[in-house]
Design a protein around this motif. Structure first.
Motif, PDB file in Angstrom:
ATOM      1  N   THR A   1       0.809  -1.220   0.000  1.00 31.45           N
ATOM      2  CA  THR A   1       0.000   0.000   0.000  1.00 31.45           C
ATOM      3  C   THR A   1       0.842   1.270   0.000  1.00 31.45           C
ATOM      4  O   THR A   1       0.295   2.365  -0.064  1.00 31.45           O
ATOM      5  CB  THR A   1      -0.950   0.021   1.208  1.00 31.45           C
ATOM      6  N   PHE A   2       2.175   1.131   0.092  1.00 29.11           N
ATOM      7  CA  PHE A   2       3.028   2.298  -0.074  1.00 29.11           C
ATOM      8  C   PHE A   2       2.962   2.739  -1.535  1.00 29.11           C
ATOM      9  O   PHE A   2       2.842   1.912  -2.442  1.00 29.11           O
ATOM     10  CB  PHE A   2       4.464   1.977   0.335  1.00 29.11           C
ATOM     11  N   LYS A   3       3.031   4.059  -1.782  1.00 25.33           N
ATOM     12  CA  LYS A   3       2.907   4.588  -3.142  1.00 25.33           C
ATOM     13  C   LYS A   3       4.127   4.191  -3.962  1.00 25.33           C
ATOM     14  O   LYS A   3       5.260   4.419  -3.565  1.00 25.33           O
ATOM     15  CB  LYS A   3       2.771   6.113  -3.075  1.00 25.33           C
ATOM     16  N   LEU A   4       3.869   3.591  -5.128  1.00 19.87           N
ATOM     17  CA  LEU A   4       4.933   3.113  -6.001  1.00 19.87           C
ATOM     18  C   LEU A   4       5.298   4.162  -7.045  1.00 19.87           C
ATOM     19  O   LEU A   4       4.436   4.642  -7.783  1.00 19.87           O
ATOM     20  CB  LEU A   4       4.503   1.821  -6.709  1.00 19.87           C
ATOM     21  N   LEU A   5       6.586   4.503  -7.102  1.00 20.83           N
ATOM     22  CA  LEU A   5       7.144   5.321  -8.172  1.00 20.83           C
ATOM     23  C   LEU A   5       8.110   4.427  -8.931  1.00 20.83           C
ATOM     24  O   LEU A   5       9.092   3.941  -8.370  1.00 20.83           O
ATOM     25  CB  LEU A   5       7.866   6.551  -7.616  1.00 20.83           C
ATOM     26  N   LEU A   6       7.849   4.207 -10.206  1.00 20.57           N
ATOM     27  CA  LEU A   6       8.545   3.201 -10.994  1.00 20.57           C
ATOM     28  C   LEU A   6       9.268   3.812 -12.184  1.00 20.57           C
ATOM     29  O   LEU A   6       8.777   4.755 -12.795  1.00 20.57           O
ATOM     30  CB  LEU A   6       7.531   2.161 -11.498  1.00 20.57           C
ATOM     31  N   LYS A   7      10.446   3.250 -12.510  1.00 20.18           N
ATOM     32  CA  LYS A   7      11.145   3.644 -13.739  1.00 20.18           C
ATOM     33  C   LYS A   7      11.963   2.469 -14.257  1.00 20.18           C
ATOM     34  O   LYS A   7      12.693   1.823 -13.501  1.00 20.18           O
ATOM     35  CB  LYS A   7      12.073   4.842 -13.485  1.00 20.18           C
ATOM     36  N   GLU A   8      11.841   2.197 -15.562  1.00 17.50           N
ATOM     37  CA  GLU A   8      12.674   1.196 -16.213  1.00 17.50           C
ATOM     38  C   GLU A   8      14.053   1.806 -16.472  1.00 17.50           C
ATOM     39  O   GLU A   8      14.158   2.929 -16.965  1.00 17.50           O
ATOM     40  CB  GLU A   8      12.048   0.762 -17.535  1.00 17.50           C
ATOM     41  N   MET A   9      15.120   1.086 -16.139  1.00 19.23           N
ATOM     42  CA  MET A   9      16.479   1.589 -16.329  1.00 19.23           C
ATOM     43  C   MET A   9      17.223   0.695 -17.307  1.00 19.23           C
ATOM     44  O   MET A   9      17.439  -0.491 -17.042  1.00 19.23           O
ATOM     45  CB  MET A   9      17.228   1.645 -14.991  1.00 19.23           C
ATOM     46  N   SER A  10      17.608   1.249 -18.447  1.00 22.82           N
ATOM     47  CA  SER A  10      18.351   0.495 -19.458  1.00 22.82           C
ATOM     48  C   SER A  10      19.802   0.332 -19.029  1.00 22.82           C
ATOM     49  O   SER A  10      20.402   1.248 -18.448  1.00 22.82           O
ATOM     50  CB  SER A  10      18.296   1.226 -20.805  1.00 22.82           C
ATOM     51  N   LEU A  11      20.365  -0.843 -19.338  1.00 22.64           N
ATOM     52  CA  LEU A  11      21.741  -1.152 -18.968  1.00 22.64           C
ATOM     53  C   LEU A  11      22.492  -1.723 -20.165  1.00 22.64           C
ATOM     54  O   LEU A  11      21.893  -2.236 -21.111  1.00 22.64           O
ATOM     55  CB  LEU A  11      21.769  -2.177 -17.828  1.00 22.64           C
ATOM     56  N   LYS A  12      23.805  -1.635 -20.085  1.00 26.12           N
ATOM     57  CA  LYS A  12      24.674  -2.297 -21.045  1.00 26.12           C
ATOM     58  C   LYS A  12      25.635  -3.185 -20.267  1.00 26.12           C
ATOM     59  O   LYS A  12      25.736  -3.086 -19.037  1.00 26.12           O
ATOM     60  CB  LYS A  12      25.442  -1.268 -21.880  1.00 26.12           C
ATOM     61  N   GLU A  13      26.324  -4.047 -20.958  1.00 25.80           N
ATOM     62  CA  GLU A  13      27.279  -4.923 -20.283  1.00 25.80           C
ATOM     63  C   GLU A  13      28.431  -4.105 -19.703  1.00 25.80           C
ATOM     64  O   GLU A  13      28.927  -3.161 -20.321  1.00 25.80           O
ATOM     65  CB  GLU A  13      27.841  -5.953 -21.263  1.00 25.80           C
ATOM     66  N   GLY A  14      28.845  -4.457 -18.485  1.00 24.89           N
ATOM     67  CA  GLY A  14      29.971  -3.778 -17.853  1.00 24.89           C
ATOM     68  C   GLY A  14      29.548  -2.702 -16.875  1.00 24.89           C
ATOM     69  O   GLY A  14      28.368  -2.514 -16.584  1.00 24.89           O
TER      70      GLY A  14
END
Length: 243
Positions: A133-146
């Motif tokens: 029930t805590f408010k969710l703030l979401l973000k997708e984070m792109s990654l590369k190898e290394g």
């Protein structure tokens, strides 16, 4: 009267001059390495009959986490990390009101995306005994190898529709509540392959911002000077009416 106004104007100019001469009041809020009273723990789906495998270790200010989501597609699979910034005490929630970005120093292998979740205390909907029930703030984070540095602006975090739907919460209750950050969570990306192990090494996670404290003081002083000026004017007007 003119002399009084001149003095008030001079004070205002001096205050503004001092404010403009001040350097930016940058501040940081650590997520990892852990600040006092904070903690971090991994989780997986084993308690719900899942078959995901995780490895987790914190050593010498490095956090290593790996996960292989269960290959059985008839079952849901999940894993992740939770940085608890509050230790369950509302008074210890982190104030991120003026945080403008969250920066990651991370090394990735076997994945191109992770989900970053910031959970905040919302007095309208949060029940302390129910973490969902805590408010969710979401973000997708792109990654590369290394190893890489990735900065996510706070304005890019959003509350997904499913959070309102799953919790039967009124969508109009959409205030972000960055003044009460309770947890930061790391989870696999939406398209993480089942049965494929990925590894993450976190060197640093920090929230950055610029404080408006100095600007608030300036506004307070200007407001005070305005009140004094209006009071002097009204006082002078009453005396003139009396004559």
């Amino acid at each position: 009267m003119r002399k009084t106004y001149a003095i008030l104007a001079l004070i205002a100019v001096v205050v503004l001059g001092v404010y403009l001469a001040m350097p930016d009041r940058n501040f940081t809020e650590p997520v990892f390495p852990l600040a006092e009273s904070a903690s971090v723990a991994p989780y997986d789906d084993k308690s719900d009959g899942g078959s995901s495998n995780i490895e987790f270790a914190v050593k010498d200010s490095l956090l290593n986490f790996s996960c292989e989501l269960g290959a059985d597609t008839t079952r849901s699979a999940w894993c992740g990390l939770v940085f608890d910034l509050s230790q369950g005490d509302k008074k210890k929630y982190r104030n991120w009101t003026f945080v403008d970005s969250v920066v990651f120093d991370v090394e990735a292998r076997g994945t191109k995306e992770i989900l970053v979740k910031v959970w905040t205390y919302d007095p309208d909907v949060t029940k302390l005994d129910d973490a969902r029930t805590f408010k969710l703030l979401l973000k997708e984070m792109s990654l590369k190898e290394g190893r890489q540095h990735v900065s996510i602006p706070m304005e890019h975090f959003y509350t997904p529709d499913f959070w309102y739907t799953d919790g039967n919460i009124d969508p109009s209750k959409n205030r972000r509540h960055q003044e009460s950050v309770a947890r930061v969570e790391i989870a696999p990306g939406w398209n993480q392959k089942r049965g494929q192990k990925f590894d993450l090494t976190f060197y640093n996670i920090t929230a950055y911002g610029v404080s408006n404290f100095g600007f608030g003081i300036v506004l307070f002083v200007i407001l005070g000077l305005t009140i004094v000026a209006i009071g002097r004017k009204n006082s002078s007007g009453k005396k003139d009416d009396g004559n």
